[in-house]
Design an enzyme around this catalytic site. Sequence first.
Site, PDB file in Angstrom:
ATOM      1  N   ASP A 259     -13.187 -24.628  -3.859  1.00 46.03           N
ATOM      2  CA  ASP A 259     -14.505 -24.059  -3.555  1.00 46.03           C
ATOM      3  C   ASP A 259     -14.987 -24.471  -2.172  1.00 46.03           C
ATOM      4  O   ASP A 259     -15.503 -23.646  -1.412  1.00 46.03           O
ATOM      5  CB  ASP A 259     -15.522 -24.521  -4.609  1.00 46.03           C
ATOM      6  CG  ASP A 259     -15.138 -24.086  -6.014  1.00 46.03           C
ATOM      7  OD1 ASP A 259     -14.521 -23.023  -6.141  1.00 46.03           O
ATOM      8  OD2 ASP A 259     -15.434 -24.832  -6.968  1.00 46.03           O
TER       9      ASP A 259
ATOM     10  N   HIS B  62     -20.889 -22.708 -11.977  1.00 50.89           N
ATOM     11  CA  HIS B  62     -20.588 -21.451 -11.270  1.00 50.89           C
ATOM     12  C   HIS B  62     -21.262 -20.274 -11.966  1.00 50.89           C
ATOM     13  O   HIS B  62     -21.861 -19.402 -11.313  1.00 50.89           O
ATOM     14  CB  HIS B  62     -19.083 -21.212 -11.241  1.00 50.89           C
ATOM     15  CG  HIS B  62     -18.350 -22.057 -10.241  1.00 50.89           C
ATOM     16  ND1 HIS B  62     -18.659 -22.070  -8.905  1.00 50.89           N
ATOM     17  CD2 HIS B  62     -17.305 -22.926 -10.396  1.00 50.89           C
ATOM     18  CE1 HIS B  62     -17.846 -22.899  -8.264  1.00 50.89           C
ATOM     19  NE2 HIS B  62     -17.019 -23.442  -9.154  1.00 50.89           N
TER      20      HIS B  62
ATOM     21  N   HIS C  75     -18.498 -27.859 -14.711  1.00 49.48           N
ATOM     22  CA  HIS C  75     -18.200 -27.265 -13.404  1.00 49.48           C
ATOM     23  C   HIS C  75     -18.203 -25.740 -13.502  1.00 49.48           C
ATOM     24  O   HIS C  75     -18.868 -25.060 -12.699  1.00 49.48           O
ATOM     25  CB  HIS C  75     -16.839 -27.777 -12.913  1.00 49.48           C
ATOM     26  CG  HIS C  75     -16.456 -27.284 -11.554  1.00 49.48           C
ATOM     27  ND1 HIS C  75     -16.574 -28.047 -10.425  1.00 49.48           N
ATOM     28  CD2 HIS C  75     -15.956 -26.078 -11.135  1.00 49.48           C
ATOM     29  CE1 HIS C  75     -16.169 -27.352  -9.371  1.00 49.48           C
ATOM     30  NE2 HIS C  75     -15.772 -26.157  -9.787  1.00 49.48           N
ATOM     31  N   GLU C  76     -17.465 -25.191 -14.457  1.00 47.46           N
ATOM     32  CA  GLU C  76     -17.396 -23.736 -14.597  1.00 47.46           C
ATOM     33  C   GLU C  76     -18.731 -23.173 -15.061  1.00 47.46           C
ATOM     34  O   GLU C  76     -19.123 -22.059 -14.654  1.00 47.46           O
ATOM     35  CB  GLU C  76     -16.283 -23.346 -15.574  1.00 47.46           C
ATOM     36  CG  GLU C  76     -14.897 -23.791 -15.155  1.00 47.46           C
ATOM     37  CD  GLU C  76     -14.503 -23.247 -13.784  1.00 47.46           C
ATOM     38  OE1 GLU C  76     -14.997 -22.177 -13.389  1.00 47.46           O
ATOM     39  OE2 GLU C  76     -13.714 -23.911 -13.094  1.00 47.46           O
TER      40      GLU C  76
ATOM     41  N   THR D  44       0.810  -1.225   0.000  1.00 43.57           N
ATOM     42  CA  THR D  44       0.000   0.000   0.000  1.00 43.57           C
ATOM     43  C   THR D  44       0.840   1.271   0.000  1.00 43.57           C
ATOM     44  O   THR D  44       0.271   2.362  -0.052  1.00 43.57           O
ATOM     45  CB  THR D  44      -0.942   0.010   1.222  1.00 43.57           C
ATOM     46  OG1 THR D  44      -0.196  -0.288   2.405  1.00 43.57           O
ATOM     47  CG2 THR D  44      -2.041  -1.018   1.061  1.00 43.57           C
TER      48      THR D  44
END
Length: 650
Positions: free
Chosen positions: A541, A470, A466-467, A247
Amino acid sequence: MDKQVKKKSDSDPSEKKNPKSPYGGYGYGLIYLLLLALLLVFSLFTNPVTGTKEITWSFLQDSLLVKKQVHNIVVVNKEVAEIYIKNGHPGEDTQVPFSKKLFSTAETPKFYLNIGTVDIFEQKLEKAQQNFPPEDRIEVQYQNRTSWVSILSWLLPFGFIILFWFYVIRRTGAGSSGSSLFNFGKSNARLMEKGSKSSATFNDIAGLKEAKTEIMEVVDFLKNPETYTKLGAKIPKGVMLVGPPGTGKTLMAKAVAGEAGVPFFSMSGSEFVEMFVGVGASRVRDLFKRAKEKAPSIIFIDEIDAVGRSRGKLNAFQANDERESTLNQLLTELDGFGPNTGVIVLAATNRPDVLDKALLRPGRFDRHIYLELPTKEERIEIFGVHLRPLKLSKNVDVELLAKLSPGFSGADIANICNEAALIAARKKKKVVEQSDFMEARDRIIGGMERKSKIISPQEKQIVAHHEAGHAVVSWYLKNVDSLVKVSIIPRGKSLGAAWYLPQERQIVTKSQFLDQICASLGGRAAEEIIFNEISSGALDDLEKVTKQAYTMVAYYGLDEEIGPISFYDSTGQNERMFGKPYSENMAQKIDKEVQDLVNTSYERTKGILRKHRTELEKLAQLLLEQEVVEKDELERILGKREMEQLLEDK
């Protein structure tokens, strides 16, 4: 703002010319090698037994005395008898060794014999010559000599040790202030004298307006102290810069070094701690002594948590903790009986929770400046700073880049800009385009594309569904971030990814938590619905979902059964405890509520996918065909999102 090019000049005190060594780049090491070589050559040429052969008494008696070849015998130090041969006899070597010509003018003995004791040798010699006429008897002389070999055998080991220590001392002192091994108690802080320029200024710090304002006030106090002292104000003793990695804490300190116009000492917290007991405290004393001599001045200690950790119960088991003694000395120097006028201490850390409370109290570090991750407007400014040296295409949209990088620190943004320039150079482009920045962002977040990774058709089917799971679940849940694209190209350790555009939230509601959990479970639920079987591909996940559920129940108090109770410890004290801060009965309740929460979300996810199974299969097939599906194609298959449609209508 135009770049200011700093020209090197002889008057710059930060650049000191190092005089060349008279012995070239090898320095004194060459002298040590030459001395060692001379010692070895001298010992070789002065060896008294060079070219001399050792014999036994039988050989002396039967071969030399009987044949009357011996000229004389010299007994040296009552230990060795040197036998000299008469000239012209067969055993004589007429050539004298080079070493003898160089170092000795006397005749060289041909043989030598270890006699044992002088009395026994004389008795044997008398017995062997008892029948010889007087003129043929051998003359025996006795001499005491100091052998250079024996002396060198004692001196050489000491010489090697001395040379080794000279080498170690010079190597150890090369990076220290005292150029000596025995100055390890001295501070090795890097000093930037008044008038020298730093590579960073406040113009290079984008965003962080509040933090920059506070730090500039300290600089102004050093430049114009009378403005504050006439009102009775005192200069702050310490400023603590706190924030996540990247930062700009160290960058802020560099800007202070360039803008303050006073001597600036900088060093890392780890440089105080050594293997020798008491060195850290000694270095702290020396650092503050040097700073007081050049007051007003600034001391910057980076990563102060290396020496400023809390003095807890764990240290009680140690007889002498070097880190604790260093911290005690630092506390004394910051606010003790001794005067500390005109010295400001800057410190930086990303672990304020582990720092000792005595270090953070007013009077030591009076100001705590928190540097947070930049907002969208601040990211636009940071991109502007890091895009200056790049040759950009006209299609680069800085606002879009800032929008697509939520949660990125200044260091992350600098990395994106540099990575985009490298990608453009790799493709032989003349300018850096928007596509290069998008590719750099994807690479930094997900890793490098691995198109060469061989995946079987069956596994590719599983990854695609699977994707797609999502994507479909997140598309129909209003509290999930906007989906940007879906990919089944392997990146890093993942075989596929769904890319989202996170919203910048300060707080997260319970419904948002639940929707995010459902979106994370979409991949596993899709595998179960389509293939009636689950795989290990949802490990990441499940890990994220489990942690999120425990956070909701045990930290945020969002569970109805457990109630508004939080076991979160902001002080970090619970990390040192061997047990948990709640009973076994409460632990069982938390585990039960987490399990129910995840199972309920999983059933909800499967319900969404069963309802939109047609869209799920269409998206999976499209992924198998082209591997990447962008947002416009997602809208063509799944329709407009409810939230986005409402925004467009407004």
